[in-house]
Design a protein around this motif. Structure first.
Motif, short mmCIF file in Angstrom:
data_model
loop_
_atom_site.label_atom_id
_atom_site.label_comp_id
_atom_site.label_asym_id
_atom_site.label_seq_id
_atom_site.Cartn_x
_atom_site.Cartn_y
_atom_site.Cartn_z
N ASN A 75 0.83 -1.51 0.07
CA ASN A 75 0.07 0.01 0.15
C ASN A 75 0.87 1.31 -0.08
O ASN A 75 0.39 2.22 -0.65
CB ASN A 75 -1.14 0.06 1.13
CG ASN A 75 -2.07 -0.90 1.20
OD1 ASN A 75 -2.36 -1.37 -0.14
ND2 ASN A 75 -2.92 -1.05 2.24
N ASP A 135 2.64 1.51 -3.67
CA ASP A 135 1.42 1.75 -4.47
C ASP A 135 0.90 3.42 -4.52
O ASP A 135 0.70 4.13 -5.50
CB ASP A 135 0.03 0.93 -4.37
CG ASP A 135 0.22 -0.31 -5.05
OD1 ASP A 135 1.10 -0.50 -6.16
OD2 ASP A 135 -0.45 -1.47 -4.75
N ASN A 136 0.62 3.73 -3.21
CA ASN A 136 0.37 5.08 -2.83
C ASN A 136 1.46 6.22 -3.21
O ASN A 136 1.15 7.25 -4.03
CB ASN A 136 0.26 5.40 -1.23
CG ASN A 136 -0.60 6.61 -0.94
OD1 ASN A 136 -1.58 6.83 -1.37
ND2 ASN A 136 0.08 7.44 -0.28
N LYS A 182 1.11 6.33 -7.00
CA LYS A 182 0.10 7.01 -7.59
C LYS A 182 0.19 8.67 -7.69
O LYS A 182 -0.18 9.25 -8.57
CB LYS A 182 -1.33 6.67 -6.80
CG LYS A 182 -2.36 7.49 -7.10
CD LYS A 182 -3.76 6.71 -6.31
CE LYS A 182 -3.64 7.11 -4.70
NZ LYS A 182 -4.90 6.60 -4.00
N PHE A 183 0.98 8.89 -6.48
CA PHE A 183 1.00 10.59 -6.26
C PHE A 183 2.20 11.05 -6.94
O PHE A 183 2.27 12.09 -7.42
CB PHE A 183 0.98 10.64 -4.82
CG PHE A 183 -0.36 10.66 -4.40
CD1 PHE A 183 -1.25 11.98 -4.48
CD2 PHE A 183 -0.69 9.74 -3.36
CE1 PHE A 183 -2.39 12.00 -3.75
CE2 PHE A 183 -1.99 9.77 -2.88
CZ PHE A 183 -3.02 10.70 -3.26
N ARG A 210 -9.36 11.42 2.57
CA ARG A 210 -8.77 11.87 1.48
C ARG A 210 -8.50 13.51 1.40
O ARG A 210 -9.48 14.22 1.70
CB ARG A 210 -9.40 11.44 0.07
CG ARG A 210 -9.65 9.88 0.12
CD ARG A 210 -10.35 9.08 -1.01
NE ARG A 210 -9.92 10.08 -2.47
CZ ARG A 210 -9.02 9.44 -3.38
NH1 ARG A 210 -8.71 8.26 -3.09
NH2 ARG A 210 -8.81 10.23 -4.38
N GLY A 232 -8.71 6.05 -6.04
CA GLY A 232 -8.25 5.52 -4.46
C GLY A 232 -9.66 5.59 -3.64
O GLY A 232 -10.63 6.19 -4.03
N GLY A 257 -6.10 2.64 2.02
CA GLY A 257 -4.57 2.18 1.96
C GLY A 257 -3.71 2.27 2.96
O GLY A 257 -2.92 1.45 3.73
N LEU A 258 -3.81 3.77 3.49
CA LEU A 258 -2.84 4.08 4.56
C LEU A 258 -3.44 3.75 5.68
O LEU A 258 -2.53 3.57 6.94
CB LEU A 258 -2.63 5.49 4.67
CG LEU A 258 -1.64 5.93 3.23
CD1 LEU A 258 -1.46 7.44 3.37
CD2 LEU A 258 -0.28 5.26 3.42
#
Length: 187
Positions: free
Chosen positions: A94, A97-98, A101-102, A141, A150, A154-155
């Motif tokens: 996670n 992946d995070n 994504k950013f 978020r 998302g 995840g976090l």
């Protein structure tokens, strides 16, 4: 769209298929995270002795291949930690992946393992002021991230896994831009 327009040019068809593939991947990840949270899967796993550096290397290779992204692991020192293996694997996945994504720079994602600490560093927009703790809240978020894919789980999964294993999570902005998000587990 494909059924209604069988004469569609091959490059447009490929674009539609790429979009479908991306959406299916995102939906699959969302369902997997919801199932993990709802089923108590993260709570029911027994702790194991895990070499954090080896686990990070395995996850980095897997996520890098899936995302077609360079992920660089810097191992300063290694430690064996006690945690549920598949849950810790999910937490590290996670985090990476995070970051992917950013971070839209296409540059490498960095992972630093130093004893029982693991930090994932990206070159994305960073964490908005005041959001450093809130990004670990379930379904939270930041306003700047709401238009991005998302679920906001995840976090929170990272925090659940790490805290259950006796550790702490951290999130800061990276010097030079981007975020540094990770955790520390007792060795």
């Amino acid at each position: 769209v494909l059924r209604r327009h069988p004469e569609m040019a091959s490059d447009m068809r490929d674009g539609v298929l790429d979009d479908l593939d991306s959406e299916i991947t995102e939906l699959t990840e969302l369902v997997n995270e919801l199932v993990a949270v709802a089923s108590g899967e993260l709570e029911a796993q027994p702790n194991e002795r895990i070499d954090l550096q080896a686990l990070a290397a395995d996850v980095a290779e897997r996520v890098g291949r899936r995302r077609s992204r360079d992920i660089v692991l810097e191992a300063r020192s290694s430690a064996v930690v006690d945690a549920p293996r598949s849950a810790l694997d999910r937490a590290v996945t996670n985090l990476i992946d995070n970051a992917c994504k950013f971070d839209e720079t296409a540059g490498p994602i960095d992972i630093v393992v130093d004893g029982g600490s693991l930090t994932v560093l990206d070159h994305g927009p960073g964490i908005p002021d005041g959001e450093e703790e809130r990004i670990f809240d379930r379904f939270h978020r930041a306003e700047s991230a709401r238009s991005m894919p998302g679920s906001g789980l995840g976090l929170s999964i990272v925090r659940d896994v790490v805290e259950r294993a006796g550790g702490t999570v951290s999130a800061t902005n990276r010097d030079g831009g981007g975020a540094a998000i990770g955790f520390t587990l007792p060795p």
